[in-house]
Design an enzyme around this catalytic site. Structure first.
Site, PDB file in Angstrom:
ATOM      1  N   CYS A 336       0.842  -1.204  -0.040  1.00 53.76           N
ATOM      2  CA  CYS A 336      -0.007   0.134  -0.191  1.00 53.76           C
ATOM      3  C   CYS A 336       1.031   1.263  -0.027  1.00 53.76           C
ATOM      4  O   CYS A 336       1.746   1.593  -1.113  1.00 53.76           O
ATOM      5  CB  CYS A 336      -0.979  -0.067   1.210  1.00 53.76           C
ATOM      6  N   HIS A 433      -3.467  -5.350   1.036  1.00 52.08           N
ATOM      7  CA  HIS A 433      -3.539  -5.497   2.662  1.00 52.08           C
ATOM      8  C   HIS A 433      -3.876  -6.891   2.955  1.00 52.08           C
ATOM      9  O   HIS A 433      -4.575  -7.755   2.097  1.00 52.08           O
ATOM     10  CB  HIS A 433      -4.243  -4.467   3.475  1.00 52.08           C
TER      11      HIS A 433
END
Length: 492
Positions: A336, A433
């Protein structure tokens, strides 16, 4: 229609153990045939999760929903505050961002009446589907300067008529003063809602607190319904990144050393929980160059403020070290915000994250990122590299990354889009994630350093077993029958 009163756990202080107690009671209720659901009107955390519908809530309520055996939903955490600096937070309402507010603005503006009403509506929707609702407070219940504007503690308990249980952390010391003071500072109608006290994190033989139990009951007129021993052998995901202070650690001989860069605004540190249970690995968090240098693998984690955190690691000389380590044959990956940092450049033309509009990235991946106002929040199923295994993860990010050359994507989602960049087995990044919750991904990450793949390990099955262990622990030390009788629990 709700068939039993809500059950609520509040605290004398932050980190008293409310979330864990809530999680355990959720599992007990499920085991006993009820249909519980968690609820926290307002959460403040950088550790969030995507609901199946593609919205965002605090990770703690997602964990508690998992303990209930149900899918998480925004009604379980209608207001989420994500700190984006010392004095600002992004406000997430019913799963979507509605803007940034300073702490002063948040607590002063109209006493949070609108957010309080929204939280109440979420509670009502939830209570129409589940019973009992297991509620959680935040911090201390007796912060008098914030009380009028507080939407998560006794103000919410009064509105919904909850049975409230005060959790006190005896390990911090001062338990008599904190319990008595917390209760005596409440208004009389609020005190009437307190049905019991739980002394948490007791070290040693709980019988040694028999006299203490009586003293507290005599002082407050409220029964102590449990003294819960401190435990280290039950694993429940942490919500607060303060726990990372105990995981600083250092490199160890005989292990694959994985250094995670400890960013000031690190988000979703739970991405690395499964990796910690691999006995081939030593995971530690650091920003010390000498400790980073000793690692075999370095991971740049997610960030709530990617540009600020990139400036932070630049000030410490970390980017040049990572490029040097990669050239030496070590592994560098990003997830991310960490993935965004690994590119050539990040731009923020609308100054969403701050005043810096353009910043050079680390330069390990051929891409550029632009920070956007739109936030992507979605659960994903995907295939990693050329594998056949269906993996699971989730995306929560603001920003889009575009490759500068033809690249090999890291994953392909089952809904048909590519994500991430795979430079080679020692350098890759992704928005995904939870990517390291998948055994095949961990095996790939460790393959340059170990001869054998790990035997199959299911992180979800492991967590499920731990919920049962927590439930058993609480059954032994809390009077669950008293909670049931007060709430008039009846099965749907």
């Amino acid at each position: 229609m709700q068939e039993s009163k809500p059950i609520m756990f509040v605290g004398t202080c932050s980190d008293a153990g409310k979330s864990v107690i809530n999680t355990g009671v959720c599992r007990i209720l499920k085991q006993d045939g009820y249909t519980p659901a968690p609820f926290k009107a307002q959460n403040m955390s950088l550790n969030s999760y995507a609901t199946p519908e593609g919205y965002e809530i605090g990770r703690a309520q997602a964990t508690q929903a998992e303990a209930c055996g149900i899918a998480c939903h925004t009604d379980m955490n209608p207001v989420l505050l994500k700190p984006s600096g010392e004095m600002m937070s992004q406000v997430i309402l019913n799963g979507k961002p509605i803007g940034n507010r300073s702490a002063y603005e948040y607590f002063r503006k109209d006493d949070n009446a609108k957010l309080f009403d929204e939280a109440t509506l979420a509670f009502e929707r939830l209570s129409n589907r589940y019973s009992p609702i297991v509620m959680e407070g935040a911090g201390s219940i007796s912060e008098l300067n914030l009380k009028k504007r507080d939407i998560v503690n006794m103000r919410m308990a009064k509105r919904v008529g909850a049975d409230v249980y005060l959790v006190a952390d005896i390990d911090k010391g001062g338990v008599f003063g904190s319990v008595y003071g917390s209760i005596m500072l409440l208004d009389e109608d609020e005190r009437q809602l307190i049905k019991g006290i739980i002394i948490n994190k007791f070290r040693g033989d709980v019988r040694l607190f028999d006299e203490g139990r009586k003293i507290i009951e005599d002082l407050t007129g409220i029964p102590v319904i449990g003294v819960v021993p401190y435990f280290k052998d039950i694993y429940i995901e942490d919500e607060d990144s303060v726990v990372l202070d105990s995981r600083n650690g250092e490199a160890k001989e005989g292990k694959v050393n994985v250094a995670i860069i400890k960013l000031p605004q690190m988000s979703n540190f739970t991405d690395f929980n499964a990796l910690q249970f691999d006995n081939r690995v030593n995971v530690y968090y650091t920003t010390v160059l000498s400790q980073i240098e000793k690692a075999d693998i370095v991971i740049l984690p997610g960030s709530k403020s990617t540009i600020n955190d990139l400036e932070f690691i630049q000030s410490k000389g970390i980017p040049s070290l990572l490029k040097e380590m990669y050239q030496q044959g070590k592994t560098v990956i990003g997830i991310c915000g960490g993935y965004q940092m690994m590119g050539e450049k990040i731009t923020d033309p609308k100054q969403i994250e701050g005043t810096t509009e353009v910043i050079d990235g680390i330069g390990l991946l051929p891409m550029e990122t632009i920070i956007t106002e739109e936030k992507k929040t979605v659960q994903q199923q995907f295939k990693f590299r050329d594998g056949d295994e269906v993996c699971e993860g989730y995306e929560i990010h603001m920003g889009k990354s575009e490759s500068l050359t033809d690249v090999t994507p890291l994953v392909k989602t089952l809904d048909g889009h590519d994500d991430g960049i795979y430079r080679d087995e020692r350098c890759w990044g992704s928005y995904m994630h939870g990517i390291l919750d998948n055994v095949s991904v961990i095996n790939h990450l460790l393959s340059p350093y170990v001869d054998e793949e790990s035997s199959e390990f299911s992180y979800s099955s492991f967590k499920n077993t731990e919920y049962d262990k927590l439930a058993q622990h609480l059954r032994q030390h809390i009077n669950i029958k008293a909670i049931y009788e007060s709430a008039s629990c009846s099965k749907k």
